[in-house]
Design an enzyme around this catalytic site. Structure first.
Site, PDB file in Angstrom:
ATOM      1  N   ASP A 101      24.704   4.006  34.236  1.00 41.58           N
ATOM      2  CA  ASP A 101      24.993   3.988  32.796  1.00 41.58           C
ATOM      3  C   ASP A 101      25.236   2.558  32.332  1.00 41.58           C
ATOM      4  O   ASP A 101      25.525   1.666  33.135  1.00 41.58           O
ATOM      5  CB  ASP A 101      26.207   4.868  32.443  1.00 41.58           C
ATOM      6  CG  ASP A 101      27.522   4.374  33.044  1.00 41.58           C
ATOM      7  OD1 ASP A 101      27.510   3.893  34.201  1.00 41.58           O
ATOM      8  OD2 ASP A 101      28.564   4.464  32.367  1.00 41.58           O
ATOM      9  N   GLU A 166      30.549   5.149  34.615  1.00 43.79           N
ATOM     10  CA  GLU A 166      31.405   4.010  34.971  1.00 43.79           C
ATOM     11  C   GLU A 166      31.878   3.283  33.726  1.00 43.79           C
ATOM     12  O   GLU A 166      33.024   2.877  33.636  1.00 43.79           O
ATOM     13  CB  GLU A 166      30.637   3.053  35.895  1.00 43.79           C
ATOM     14  CG  GLU A 166      31.531   2.098  36.672  1.00 43.79           C
ATOM     15  CD  GLU A 166      31.954   0.873  35.887  1.00 43.79           C
ATOM     16  OE1 GLU A 166      32.955   0.248  36.261  1.00 43.79           O
ATOM     17  OE2 GLU A 166      31.297   0.530  34.877  1.00 43.79           O
TER      18      GLU A 166
HETATM   19  N1  BES Z   1      30.720  -4.329  36.215  1.00 44.65           N
HETATM   20  C1  BES Z   1      31.890  -4.096  35.428  1.00 44.65           C
HETATM   21  C2  BES Z   1      33.180  -4.479  36.150  1.00 44.65           C
HETATM   22  C3  BES Z   1      33.359  -5.954  36.312  1.00 44.65           C
HETATM   23  C4  BES Z   1      33.657  -6.726  35.202  1.00 44.65           C
HETATM   24  C5  BES Z   1      33.244  -6.548  37.537  1.00 44.65           C
HETATM   25  C6  BES Z   1      33.826  -8.090  35.331  1.00 44.65           C
HETATM   26  C7  BES Z   1      33.397  -7.907  37.671  1.00 44.65           C
HETATM   27  C8  BES Z   1      33.676  -8.681  36.573  1.00 44.65           C
HETATM   28  C9  BES Z   1      31.965  -2.629  35.070  1.00 44.65           C
HETATM   29  O1  BES Z   1      30.724  -2.058  34.779  1.00 44.65           O
HETATM   30  C10 BES Z   1      32.828  -2.479  33.838  1.00 44.65           C
HETATM   31  O2  BES Z   1      32.616  -3.119  32.856  1.00 44.65           O
HETATM   32  N2  BES Z   1      33.802  -1.598  33.909  1.00 44.65           N
HETATM   33  C11 BES Z   1      34.599  -1.215  32.804  1.00 44.65           C
HETATM   34  C12 BES Z   1      35.409  -0.032  33.272  1.00 44.65           C
HETATM   35  C13 BES Z   1      36.203   0.645  32.203  1.00 44.65           C
HETATM   36  C14 BES Z   1      35.340   1.261  31.157  1.00 44.65           C
HETATM   37  C15 BES Z   1      37.064   1.699  32.852  1.00 44.65           C
HETATM   38  C16 BES Z   1      35.498  -2.358  32.367  1.00 44.65           C
HETATM   39  O3  BES Z   1      36.001  -3.129  33.189  1.00 44.65           O
HETATM   40  O4  BES Z   1      35.701  -2.475  31.171  1.00 44.65           O
HETATM   41 ZN    ZN Z   2      29.241  -2.488  35.927  1.00 43.92          ZN
END
Ligand code: BES
Ligand code: ZN
Length: 470
Positions: A101, A166
């Site tokens: 997603d 995710e």
């Molecule tokens: N890939 C990101 C997580 C991430 C962000 C890893 C920055 C390393 C550096 C992931 O897809 C993401 O954005 N996750 C969301 C999760 C939330 C919706 C629970 C986030 O961190 O906002």
């Molecule tokens: Zn991600």
């Protein structure tokens, strides 16, 4: 692109696999572009069918590389794609996780090209999801295809879990993991959804923040009121909400919700020194964003504040009249989306209860105030000296010719703690995008060089993992 040695025995990966990757470069790039053309936005109900299409796309690719038990598993919201390649008897088993997603594309007018018409030009992919996380998912598929092209099976047993929520809090995943524990038995989990530290500094992420996301609603009356007829006699919900928000965090950057720091594990001196030694330049970071100045909790460096300290932010606020000109009303209601990024060992449920109780305590009379939980995910911390982490470090060293740095990231990947706490697995966060890739923003990019090198790191990592005792 970096020259990859291909002489037999001298290269970082099996020379036959290297040759297969070299000859499939166009097809692998095209696979990512095809995948990224599917607008699989988990947060928007109008994309529900696209989510299924994207899941089916992934499942079909898994079948093509000979995965067994491939299934597009229905959940309360978006499907989870499952599959396995267990062809290495006696070798360890790795759970491989990526998400299919993506985030919404708005504000679409700030994209220089159409977000759902991804392309590869001047050494980079551009389009929604090319980095986060479709590119990294395709890299795992590519590594499998290259092995199959030379008649090899992965040296470890692989179980695939590709998620579709995710970016929307992973709420369906927790119950699915609990209900499928027997299909998820493994020795280690590999998650590819993180970044390099910068440009050419590859990283293994050992800390992720968790999150607690909530909404605060302040209600005065069924409809807006005339501000001349009622002003001065009733509470204004927008003013009340502003006072509540102000009470949540001080100008010193400290969160004021009682008890919120109680479970925070202190950074050790050694961790602070290691962070200080990373090549991080505050001014370059500020200018790259760009913002007028960096601010935050006193007593902590920028890197500490962005990865290892809790935060509290308003993500959105709305109330009353938003149009041009003026309208003399007291709004009927006011709302805010509020989230806090959590660090080990904070717990989303505990932090939500603390927020809800505090908001109830400070809510002014004359309005009805409620706080609702939207989603949450646990923070995670992995020891850098875990053998699986060290295997990943050797793979990076072999392919890049440099040691990776060990970093914490400020973002969240809720499944990380679920694999760790529920399944008891060590988790290796091995990701390949650039921190400047515009994830979640317009004009998302993924460097071809990172796509190519990372695919080789994955191939090598599986070989390295196979040498570990179970
Ligand atoms: N890939 C990101 C997580 C991430 C962000 C890893 C920055 C390393 C550096 C992931 O897809 C993401 O954005 N996750 C969301 C999760 C939330 C919706 C629970 C986030 O961190 O906002
Ligand atoms: Zn991600």
């Amino acid at each position: 692109m970096t020259d990859l040695p291909t002489a037999p025995g001298a290269g970082p990966i099996d020379p036959a696999v290297e040759a297969a990757l070299a000859s499939s470069a166009d097809a692998r790039a095209e696979a990512l572009l095809e995948f990224a053309r599917i607008p699989s936005v988990s947060a928007l109900p109008e994309h529900a069918e696209d989510m299924v299409r994207a899941a089916e796309w992934v499942a079909e690719r898994l079948r093509r590389v000979g995965a067994t038990d491939v299934a597009v598993e229905r959940t309360a919201l978006h499907p989870i794609v499952y599959g396995r390649i267990h062809e290495a008897p006696g070798a360890p088993t790795a759970l491989v996780y990526c998400h299919y997603d993506v985030q919404p594309v708005d504000p679409v007018e700030l994209w220089e090209t159409a977000p759902w018409e991804p392309f590869l030009r001047d050494g980079q992919f551009v389009g929604r999801g090319v980095a986060d996380d479709k590119g990294q998912l395709v890299m795992h598929l590519s590594a499998l295809e290259a092995l199959r092209a030379v008649g090899r099976a992965p040296a470890v047993n692989l179980t695939f879990v590709f998620e579709g929520e995710e970016e929307y809090g992973s709420e369906s995943l927790y119950a699915w993991i609990e209900a499928n524990r027997d299909r998820l038995e493994a020795d280690v989990a590999i998650i590819s959804d993180t970044c390099y530290f910068e440009g050419n500094v590859p990283a293994i992420t050992v800390g992720l923040r968790g999150i607690m996301y909530a909404q605060i609603d302040v209600v005065l009356s069924p409809v807006d009121l005339h501000s001349g007829m009622y002003g001065g006699t009733v509470e204004n919900p927008a003013n009340a909400l502003a006072r509540i928000i102000t009470a949540l965090k001080g100008p010193d950057g400290r969160i004021r919700i009682p008890g919120v720091y109680d479970d925070v594990v202190a950074l050790t001196d050694a961790e602070r020194e290691a962070m200080a030694a990373l090549p991080f330049d505050d001014e370059a970071y500020r200018a790259e964003i760009p913002v007028p100045a960096l601010v935050g909790e006193a007593g902590w460096t920028t890197l500490e504040r962005k990865t290892a300290r809790p935060t509290l932010d308003v993500n959105g606020m709305w109330s009353g009249f938003q149009g041009d000109g003026a309208k003399t009303i007291i709004p009927a209601h006011a709302h805010a989306k509020v989230s806090t990024r959590l660090v080990a060992d904070q717990d989303p449920a505990t932090v939500f209860a603390a927020l809800r109780d505090y908001v109830a305590e400070i809510a002014p009379p004359g309005v009805t105030v409620s706080t609702t939980y939207i989603h949450g995910g646990q923070p995670s911390l992995t020891p850098t000296d875990h053998p699986a982490t060290q295997a990943a470090a050797r793979a990076i060293q072999a392919v890049h010719g440099v040691e990776p740095v060990y970093i914490r990231e400020g973002g969240s990947i809720p499944v990380t703690a679920a694999f760790d706490h529920s399944l008891g697995l060590p988790v290796v966060l091995l990701g390949f995008t650039q921190p400047t890739c515009n994830a979640h923003a317009p004009n998302e990019t993924f460097l071809l060089e990172n796509f190519e090198l990372g695919t080789r790191v994955i191939v090598r990592f599986w070989d390295e993992l196979a040498t570990l005792p179970r």
